[in-house]
Every structure is written in C-alpha cells, then in structure tokens.
Design a protein around this motif. Structure first.
Motif, short mmCIF file in Angstrom:
data_model
loop_
_atom_site.label_atom_id
_atom_site.label_comp_id
_atom_site.label_asym_id
_atom_site.label_seq_id
_atom_site.Cartn_x
_atom_site.Cartn_y
_atom_site.Cartn_z
N HIS A 125 0.84 -1.20 0.00
CA HIS A 125 0.00 0.00 0.00
C HIS A 125 0.88 1.26 0.00
CE1 HIS A 125 -3.13 2.85 1.12
NE2 HIS A 125 -2.43 3.17 2.18
N TYR A 126 1.87 1.30 0.85
CA TYR A 126 2.76 2.45 0.93
C TYR A 126 3.52 2.65 -0.39
CZ TYR A 126 6.43 5.62 2.42
OH TYR A 126 7.27 6.69 2.49
N ALA A 127 4.03 1.57 -0.95
CA ALA A 127 4.83 1.66 -2.18
C ALA A 127 4.01 2.20 -3.35
CB ALA A 127 5.41 0.29 -2.53
N PHE A 128 2.79 1.71 -3.50
CA PHE A 128 1.97 2.14 -4.63
C PHE A 128 1.24 3.46 -4.37
CE2 PHE A 128 1.80 -2.50 -6.05
CZ PHE A 128 2.70 -2.30 -7.09
N ASP A 129 0.67 3.62 -3.19
CA ASP A 129 -0.19 4.78 -2.96
C ASP A 129 0.55 6.02 -2.46
OD1 ASP A 129 -2.36 3.30 -3.83
OD2 ASP A 129 -2.93 2.67 -1.82
N THR A 130 1.64 5.84 -1.73
CA THR A 130 2.39 7.01 -1.24
C THR A 130 3.60 7.30 -2.12
OG1 THR A 130 1.67 6.54 1.02
CG2 THR A 130 3.57 8.01 0.75
N LEU A 131 4.41 6.28 -2.37
CA LEU A 131 5.59 6.49 -3.22
C LEU A 131 5.23 6.56 -4.70
CD1 LEU A 131 8.27 4.14 -1.62
CD2 LEU A 131 8.05 6.62 -1.38
N GLU A 132 4.04 6.10 -5.04
CA GLU A 132 3.56 6.10 -6.42
C GLU A 132 4.45 5.25 -7.34
OE1 GLU A 132 3.26 10.30 -7.29
OE2 GLU A 132 1.33 10.42 -6.24
N LEU A 133 4.91 4.12 -6.81
CA LEU A 133 5.68 3.20 -7.64
C LEU A 133 4.75 2.53 -8.64
CD1 LEU A 133 8.08 1.47 -5.07
CD2 LEU A 133 8.44 3.55 -6.41
N ASN A 134 5.34 2.02 -9.71
CA ASN A 134 4.58 1.30 -10.73
C ASN A 134 4.83 -0.20 -10.66
OD1 ASN A 134 2.96 1.12 -13.23
ND2 ASN A 134 4.90 0.37 -14.08
N ARG A 135 5.97 -0.61 -10.06
CA ARG A 135 6.36 -2.02 -10.09
C ARG A 135 7.09 -2.37 -8.80
NH1 ARG A 135 8.25 -6.21 -13.63
NH2 ARG A 135 10.33 -6.92 -13.07
N ILE A 136 6.71 -3.51 -8.23
CA ILE A 136 7.42 -4.07 -7.07
C ILE A 136 7.84 -5.48 -7.45
CG2 ILE A 136 7.29 -4.72 -4.65
CD1 ILE A 136 4.96 -2.78 -4.33
N VAL A 137 9.09 -5.80 -7.13
CA VAL A 137 9.65 -7.11 -7.48
C VAL A 137 9.97 -7.88 -6.20
CG1 VAL A 137 11.65 -8.27 -8.52
CG2 VAL A 137 10.62 -6.31 -9.66
N GLY A 138 9.69 -9.17 -6.25
CA GLY A 138 10.13 -10.09 -5.21
C GLY A 138 10.91 -11.20 -5.90
#
Length: 192
Positions: A125-138
C-alpha cells in the motif's frame, strides 16, 4: 507531497501486531543476533554476517542508500514486547523508473507465524499509494515455497527463473522473479 519530502525520513508503518520503523545504527546488536544464523538466512544468503561490526557496516550501507534515495530500510518490531523481530526494505529503489525490490528477513522463532503476511500488505500500500511506484519485485530462491505462496496471494505474477544465480558453498540455486504492477494492485483493490 513530493517524493523528496517523503524520502527525508523512513516512515513508521503500523499493523495490528507490528511496527515498522526506520533502521538505526543502534539496531546492529539485535539484528546480528538473528542475521548471523545460517538457518534464518538460508533463503537470503549462504554467507551471513560474521560479526556485529559487519552488521553495523551493512546498516551504514543501507542508511547511505536511503540518503541517496535508493532504499527504504525498516526494522520490524513486535508491538507486544518491543523486540526487533525482522528487517524489511524496499531496495534497488528508483523513483525515476518507479520501481523497487522487496527484501525481508524474519527472526526464526517468528517465521511461519504470519508476520510477513501482515506487514506486506502495508508495504505494498505504501509503495503504490504514497511512493507512487509502478512495479514491485520479489525475487526468491526457487526452494522458498512459503515466499512464493505469499507473493502469489498478494497478486504477484511469476516472470521467470534465473538459473543458478547463487552459490551456497555446495551447490547453485535458481532465483524466481515475481512482480506486481500498480494497475494489477488497483484492480485487486477494486475487487475487494
């Protein structure tokens, strides 16, 4: 709020049972207590930290990466007792490309107890909604079935396998790449 303003301090994120707060130099002793353990680190590295000084140097590197806006490093605290039970980071962070990789280590006695399940939702939630990232990798070792199941639960898609990427002193391990895009996350949120 601008990304520059967001990246001046590592935010405190809270879930029902856990608190994620910014990594500090004085966390070295507690982190070393479990990050030196080969079993705890088996899906992370075959060569865990050897001393508290090494741990302190690793923390310094992560804090330098934060200062360069390349990483957000947290420790995970148990709200009941205040103990540090793990470490979480968004590393290989690029605000230009709007992407980051997940990194997580949980103390052995807290593994398989739902810690990552609980904190991952808050991180995503923080990565997409606050940082406005487009992609997260695991990216995970192929044998790490628990992490694979968890990533899939949160909608991560398997992209492929990198063959024999890591050597543990005895054999090579494959790494499986998973990713979640902002559009996929949004669609999952609308479906809930």
């Amino acid at each position: 709020m601008s990304h520059e303003a967001i990246m001046t301090t590592v935010p405190v994120l809270e879930t029902e049972n856990y608190r994620l707060r910014g990594l500090r130099e004085d966390d070295a002793s507690e982190l070393f207590g479990f990050m030196r353990d080969k079993n705890t680190m088996k899906f992370i590295t075959p060569d865990p930290v050897k001393s508290e000084t090494d741990m302190w140097q690793e923390i310094q590197m992560q804090l330098e990466n934060f200062a360069k806006r390349k990483e957000l490093p947290w420790v995970i605290e148990d709200k009941d007792n205040g103990e540090v039970i793990g470490k979480f980071s968004l590393h290989k962070l690029s605000m230009w490309h709007r992407k980051a990789e997940l990194g997580v280590i949980i103390r052995e006695e807290y593994q398989k107890k739902g810690v990552v399940t609980e904190v991952l939702e808050q991180i995503i939630h923080y990565a997409f909604d606050t940082l406005e990232l487009n992609r997260i990798v695991g990216d995970i070792f192929a044998e790490n079935e628990g992490s694979e199941k968890l990533l899939k639960k949160y909608g991560f898609k398997e992209e492929g396998t990198m063959r024999q990427t890591d050597f543990d002193g005895k054999r090579f391990h494959d790494t499986v790449i998973f990713s979640l895009l902002k559009s996929e996350y949004d669609a999952l949120q609308e479906g809930r």
